[in-house]
Motif scaffolding. Structure first.
Motif, PDB file in Angstrom:
ATOM      1  N   TRP A   1       0.832  -1.213   0.000  1.00  0.00           N
ATOM      2  CA  TRP A   1       0.000   0.000   0.000  1.00  0.00           C
ATOM      3  C   TRP A   1       0.867   1.263   0.000  1.00  0.00           C
ATOM      4  N   ARG A   2       1.921   1.260   0.816  1.00  0.00           N
ATOM      5  CA  ARG A   2       2.824   2.409   0.901  1.00  0.00           C
ATOM      6  C   ARG A   2       4.268   1.908   0.827  1.00  0.00           C
ATOM      7  N   PRO A   3       4.731   1.578  -0.378  1.00  0.00           N
ATOM      8  CA  PRO A   3       6.077   1.016  -0.495  1.00  0.00           C
ATOM      9  C   PRO A   3       7.140   2.052  -0.158  1.00  0.00           C
ATOM     10  N   PRO A   4       8.272   1.601   0.360  1.00  0.00           N
ATOM     11  CA  PRO A   4       9.369   2.544   0.625  1.00  0.00           C
ATOM     12  C   PRO A   4       9.850   3.164  -0.680  1.00  0.00           C
ATOM     13  N   GLN A   5      10.129   4.442  -0.644  1.00  0.00           N
ATOM     14  CA  GLN A   5      10.548   5.156  -1.838  1.00  0.00           C
ATOM     15  C   GLN A   5      12.006   4.835  -2.176  1.00  0.00           C
ATOM     16  N   THR A   6      12.216   4.429  -3.408  1.00  0.00           N
ATOM     17  CA  THR A   6      13.583   4.247  -3.875  1.00  0.00           C
ATOM     18  C   THR A   6      14.137   5.608  -4.292  1.00  0.00           C
ATOM     19  N   GLY A   7      15.431   5.689  -4.475  1.00  0.00           N
ATOM     20  CA  GLY A   7      16.036   6.953  -4.861  1.00  0.00           C
ATOM     21  C   GLY A   7      15.526   7.436  -6.201  1.00  0.00           C
ATOM     22  N   TRP A   8      15.419   8.745  -6.329  1.00  0.00           N
ATOM     23  CA  TRP A   8      14.952   9.343  -7.587  1.00  0.00           C
ATOM     24  C   TRP A   8      15.874  10.502  -7.915  1.00  0.00           C
ATOM     25  N   PRO A   9      16.373  10.567  -9.140  1.00  0.00           N
ATOM     26  CA  PRO A   9      16.100   9.637 -10.241  1.00  0.00           C
ATOM     27  C   PRO A   9      16.846   8.319 -10.051  1.00  0.00           C
ATOM     28  N   PRO A  10      16.348   7.240 -10.619  1.00  0.00           N
ATOM     29  CA  PRO A  10      17.033   5.953 -10.490  1.00  0.00           C
ATOM     30  C   PRO A  10      18.350   5.969 -11.252  1.00  0.00           C
ATOM     31  N   ALA A  11      19.318   5.248 -10.733  1.00  0.00           N
ATOM     32  CA  ALA A  11      20.626   5.171 -11.384  1.00  0.00           C
ATOM     33  C   ALA A  11      20.478   4.583 -12.787  1.00  0.00           C
ATOM     34  N   GLY A  12      21.202   5.155 -13.737  1.00  0.00           N
ATOM     35  CA  GLY A  12      21.209   4.634 -15.099  1.00  0.00           C
ATOM     36  C   GLY A  12      20.067   5.108 -15.957  1.00  0.00           C
ATOM     37  N   TRP A  13      19.376   6.187 -15.554  1.00  0.00           N
ATOM     38  CA  TRP A  13      18.229   6.634 -16.358  1.00  0.00           C
ATOM     39  C   TRP A  13      18.697   7.280 -17.658  1.00  0.00           C
TER      40      TRP A  13
ATOM     41  N   THR B   1       1.622   8.245 -18.077  1.00  0.00           N
ATOM     42  CA  THR B   1       1.800   9.196 -16.986  1.00  0.00           C
ATOM     43  C   THR B   1       0.526   9.394 -16.181  1.00  0.00           C
ATOM     44  N   ASP B   2      -0.653   9.226 -16.805  1.00  0.00           N
ATOM     45  CA  ASP B   2      -1.896   9.420 -16.054  1.00  0.00           C
ATOM     46  C   ASP B   2      -2.112   8.320 -15.021  1.00  0.00           C
ATOM     47  N   VAL B   3      -1.477   7.179 -15.206  1.00  0.00           N
ATOM     48  CA  VAL B   3      -1.597   6.059 -14.272  1.00  0.00           C
ATOM     49  C   VAL B   3      -0.324   5.886 -13.444  1.00  0.00           C
ATOM     50  N   ASP B   4       0.842   6.012 -14.091  1.00  0.00           N
ATOM     51  CA  ASP B   4       2.107   5.667 -13.451  1.00  0.00           C
ATOM     52  C   ASP B   4       2.882   6.866 -12.918  1.00  0.00           C
ATOM     53  N   GLY B   5       2.467   8.108 -13.238  1.00  0.00           N
ATOM     54  CA  GLY B   5       3.227   9.275 -12.804  1.00  0.00           C
ATOM     55  C   GLY B   5       4.465   9.464 -13.660  1.00  0.00           C
ATOM     56  N   ASP B   6       5.541  10.002 -13.069  1.00  0.00           N
ATOM     57  CA  ASP B   6       6.796  10.161 -13.800  1.00  0.00           C
ATOM     58  C   ASP B   6       7.329   8.783 -14.200  1.00  0.00           C
ATOM     59  N   ILE B   7       7.813   8.689 -15.445  1.00  0.00           N
ATOM     60  CA  ILE B   7       8.256   7.406 -15.987  1.00  0.00           C
ATOM     61  C   ILE B   7       9.722   7.521 -16.376  1.00  0.00           C
ATOM     62  N   ALA B   8      10.579   6.729 -15.748  1.00  0.00           N
ATOM     63  CA  ALA B   8      12.010   6.733 -16.055  1.00  0.00           C
ATOM     64  C   ALA B   8      12.379   5.444 -16.777  1.00  0.00           C
ATOM     65  N   VAL B   9      13.033   5.585 -17.927  1.00  0.00           N
ATOM     66  CA  VAL B   9      13.578   4.439 -18.644  1.00  0.00           C
ATOM     67  C   VAL B   9      15.038   4.292 -18.202  1.00  0.00           C
ATOM     68  N   VAL B  10      15.382   3.090 -17.731  1.00  0.00           N
ATOM     69  CA  VAL B  10      16.661   2.864 -17.066  1.00  0.00           C
ATOM     70  C   VAL B  10      17.380   1.691 -17.738  1.00  0.00           C
ATOM     71  N   VAL B  11      18.701   1.787 -17.811  1.00  0.00           N
ATOM     72  CA  VAL B  11      19.521   0.666 -18.293  1.00  0.00           C
ATOM     73  C   VAL B  11      20.140  -0.015 -17.081  1.00  0.00           C
ATOM     74  N   ARG B  12      19.830  -1.308 -16.907  1.00  0.00           N
ATOM     75  CA  ARG B  12      20.391  -2.110 -15.825  1.00  0.00           C
ATOM     76  C   ARG B  12      20.918  -3.416 -16.385  1.00  0.00           C
ATOM     77  N   ASP B  13      22.189  -3.649 -16.216  1.00  0.00           N
ATOM     78  CA  ASP B  13      22.819  -4.894 -16.679  1.00  0.00           C
ATOM     79  C   ASP B  13      22.526  -5.142 -18.152  1.00  0.00           C
ATOM     80  N   GLY B  14      22.561  -4.067 -18.936  1.00  0.00           N
ATOM     81  CA  GLY B  14      22.329  -4.199 -20.367  1.00  0.00           C
ATOM     82  C   GLY B  14      20.885  -4.343 -20.769  1.00  0.00           C
ATOM     83  N   ARG B  15      19.955  -4.290 -19.806  1.00  0.00           N
ATOM     84  CA  ARG B  15      18.524  -4.425 -20.102  1.00  0.00           C
ATOM     85  C   ARG B  15      17.808  -3.122 -19.846  1.00  0.00           C
ATOM     86  N   LEU B  16      16.741  -2.892 -20.625  1.00  0.00           N
ATOM     87  CA  LEU B  16      15.892  -1.733 -20.398  1.00  0.00           C
ATOM     88  C   LEU B  16      14.831  -2.092 -19.367  1.00  0.00           C
TER      89      LEU B  16
END
Length: 737
Positions: free
Chosen positions: A489-501, A717-732
């Motif tokens: 219901w109230r997940p802990p906030q991860t850092g923003w912006p996420p690394a690798g955006w 954005t109307d459902v998910d809010g701000d949307i960050a595309v991130v590269v992690r271990d070569g994957r999007l």
């Protein structure tokens, strides 16, 4: 309780063999038939390994079925005609109800058929081959069992079980099917009439619950049910059949029937259910799992496990292609989990709670734990709310299904009486929809799984052991459950912006604002939305202090009016606008850009693909919106502005490359999109910037459907809010806030 697991090795080997053979060809299948027979003959001679002989027999049987069916398709005259792309006249029988789709802006349907006779200019032959036919228009008479004559162009099929694909050019009227198919169609139509007076979503969901008719299920419902773990309710599954069987068994017991009579009643119910819901793979699978339930009724869960293994082998013998279908995987695994784990978990829970409550918890927990590796392998994510959503929605499923079925039967005789039951079914369906939408809207509704799914084969047994051990300790069990609920219901906030955006689509309401990184504190900003505060908030959260380049794709307010919020307290080096112009930002150089220009700023490089140099200021601002193809750390991003279908076609005709890994969908996801453009881009991820509850219908359902057909994952954005595309271990991956 001990379980009879002697058939388990045979079922697993047969399953693995079928999954490989349907793509390997008939020669490999014949080789495996010989290997299975040899294994059975050798093992039968030695008592210590005599049980292995059964594995060999089952392997040979499934391989023989594969070999026969693959050879029939490979050597069929229809397959040869398809390779030559011949025009033919065919007598076909519908084997699966037509499903609508949009083809180049026109309504069309796709329908699976069995070709019985094919006539060309050179020959006329009788066949019995499966094929997929594409028919223009919205015909309502293409239902299971009906026969018709079509004229169409043949082409090869990519599916190994089909001989051809038919592009239907002309068709004749469909003849009536056998009486049992016509009767089932009248009941299905009765279900639709019984809920015709309801609002859109319940009217779409009730037929899906009752008979698997998901024709009117929207993309929004489908996506929310997927995130909340309720997808199995929208298609015919073991749940639907279990409900029908439970009602029939209750009535049969009330009538005085005992074990043998109950088996007969259960078998007849399964046959009737298959006729009503159609003999699709999912329905046949559900019927087999229902048969397992009937077997368990007679022999207990010990016999149920044995029956499940026989059901798997029998289904794979009848249709080896089931081995690779997600529904079969999930259904068989979930049934096994319920048979093996649910009784143990129920016994431990009922030490401190009523049995009905223990069962309500144990069954979805057992199914979810068993299915977790398969779900992660299929979708790359695991629903964290599935158990809770099923607990909340579960009580409404049975009354919705039963009331909808009774309403359909009554509507055949008298529609108003059927609609009274339909109202009750719709009320229950509304609750299920509410649970699905609310659960999917939670920030932590699902967890992306980035590692190999095989790791879960080790993790899930450990988690299962912990759940079973803790289930008899009420304080610990309830505490952990409440902790999980709070975390979802109230997940802990991860850092923003996420690394690798590499890109962020800002939530600016009904407008556009996209940010590309340049260096620490520096960015390229493409559009600013229609208001100052949202874009200022987004840039502040990203730590942007300098805007190296501000791109305003066109002069519409929802793209440029927030410029003051973007530049407030920030240095702006340069402003680029399209032919339709844009505001003058004080202290920043401003120029008009066109196709062919490019720039490189730190990590970000981009090329302007559209509009052409001859575009005039008086042209439609959307049509001359700037389109950029950017590259950030090797990731290609296509930012489509607001160009519509015609401009997209002209852009493709210009010959520039539009391929990208990520697509910022043009014009807020409107329906004004070109199919070929979406295909040529070939993105795996799409972002859609739209305002909540906007009056334009953005994003359009047709657009979301087309993205899903191309296996494009989208975020809004109307459902998910701000949307960050991130590269992690070569994957999007995508992170939202």
């Amino acid at each position: 309780m001990t379980h009879d697991l002697r058939m388990l090795p045979a079922a697993v080997v047969a399953w693995g063999a079928a999954a490989w053979l349907v793509t390997a060809g008939s020669v490999a299948a014949l080789a495996l038939v010989a290997a299975g027979i040899a294994l059975a003959m050798v093992a039968a001679r030695f008592a210590p390994v005599r049980a292995v002989a059964l594995v060999g027999v089952c392997l040979a049987a499934v391989a023989a079925s594969c070999a026969w069916r693959l050879a029939v398709v490979e050597h069929s005259p229809l397959t040869d005609l398809a390779r030559e792309h011949r025009l033919a006249t065919m007598d076909v029988e519908v084997v699966r109800d037509a499903r609508p789709f949009s083809h180049q802006g026109r309504d069309a349907v796709v329908v699976e058929v069995r070709v019985r006779r094919v006539v060309t200019a050179a020959q006329a032959v009788r066949v019995r081959d499966r094929a997929t036919a594409f028919v223009d228009g919205s015909p309502s008479d293409l239902v299971v069992g009906r026969r018709l004559v079509v004229v169409g162009r043949l082409s090869p099929s990519e599916a190994s079980e089909e001989a051809a694909v038919i592009d239907v050019l002309r068709r004749g009227p469909a003849d009536r099917a056998a009486w049992w198919w016509e009767a089932s169609e009248r009941v299905r139509e009765g279900v639709r009439r019984a809920v015709s007076h309801l609002s859109d979503e319940p009217r779409a969901l009730v037929p899906a619950l009752v008979d698997g008719d998901d024709t009117h299920i929207t993309v929004e419902i489908e996506e929310d049910f997927r995130r909340s773990g309720l997808t199995h309710l929208m298609a015919v599954s073991g749940t639907n059949l279990t409900i029908v069987l439970a009602v029939v068994m209750l009535l049969a017991r009330s009538a005085g029937l005992r074990r043998r009579g109950l088996w007969v009643a259960g078998a007849l119910s399964i046959v009737a259910f298959v006729l009503l819901a159609r003999p699709d793979p999912s329905v046949v699978r559900a019927a087999a799992m229902g048969a397992v339930g009937v077997a368990a009724l007679g022999f207990g869960s010990r016999g149920g496990v044995r029956a499940l293994c026989w059901a798997v082998i029998g289904l794979l013998f009848l249709d080896p292609w089931l081995s690779r279908t997600p529904g079969f995987v999930l259904s068989a695994v979930a049934t096994g989990g319920i048979l093996l784990l649910a009784p143990l978990l129920t016994r431990r829970l009922e030490r401190w709670m009523p049995r009905w409550c223990a069962l309500a918890i144990a069954v979805p927990v057992a199914a979810q734990l068993a299915c977790t590796p398969a779900i992660a392998a299929l979708s790359g994510e695991v629903s964290l709310v599935a158990v809770f959503a099923n607990l909340l929605a579960g009580p409404a499923v049975a009354p919705a299904t039963v009331a909808g079925l009774v309403g359909g039967l009554l509507a055949v005789a008298w529609a108003p009486l059927g609609q009274a039951c339909g109202w009750l079914a719709g009320l229950c369906a509304s609750w299920i929809l509410t649970v699905g939408h609310r659960a999917a809207a939670m920030e932590a509704a699902s967890l992306e799984w980035h590692g190999p799914w095989q790791v879960l084969l080790l993790v899930v047994p450990v988690a299962t052991w912990l759940v079973v051990r803790l289930s008899s300790r009420p304080a610990v069990f309830v505490g952990l459950a409440l902790g999980l609920v709070i975390g979802i219901w109230r997940p802990p906030q991860t850092g923003w912006p996420p690394a690798g955006w590499v890109m962020v689509s800002c939530d600016v309401g009904q407008g556009d604002a996209t940010v590309l990184p340049v260096a620490a504190g520096e960015a390229v900003v493409v559009d600013t939305g229609g208001e100052d505060a949202p874009v200022d908030r987004c840039l502040t959260s990203l730590g942007v202090r300098t805007i190296r380049l501000l791109v305003l794709t066109h002069g519409h307010a929802d793209h440029v009016d927030g410029w003051r919020g973007a530049v407030a307290g920030r240095r702006v080096d340069q402003v680029v606008v399209g032919p339709s112009g844009g505001p003058q930002v004080p202290g920043a150089a401003r120029r008009v850009a066109g196709a062919g220009e490019s720039f490189v700023l730190g990590e970000t490089g981009a090329e302007v693909l559209w509009p052409p140099a001859h575009a005039a200021e008086g042209d439609d601002p959307n049509a001359v919106s700037l389109v950029l193809r950017a590259t950030v750390r090797g990731v290609h991003l296509l930012l489509g502005g607001d160009v519509g279908e015609e401009a997209q076609r002209r852009l493709l005709r210009s010959g520039v490359g539009v391929t990208a890994d990520v697509l910022k969908v043009p014009h807020h996801g409107s329906a004004d999109q070109d199919d070929r453009f979406l295909t040529e881009v070939g993105a795996s991820v799409a972002t859609i910037s739209a305002g909540a509850d906007n009056d334009y219908g953005h994003p359009a359902v047709s657009l979301l459907t087309r993205l899903r057909q191309r296996d494009v994952r989208w975020w809004r954005t109307d459902v998910d809010g701000d949307i960050a595309v991130v590269v992690r271990d070569g994957r999007l991956v995508v992170v939202t806030r």
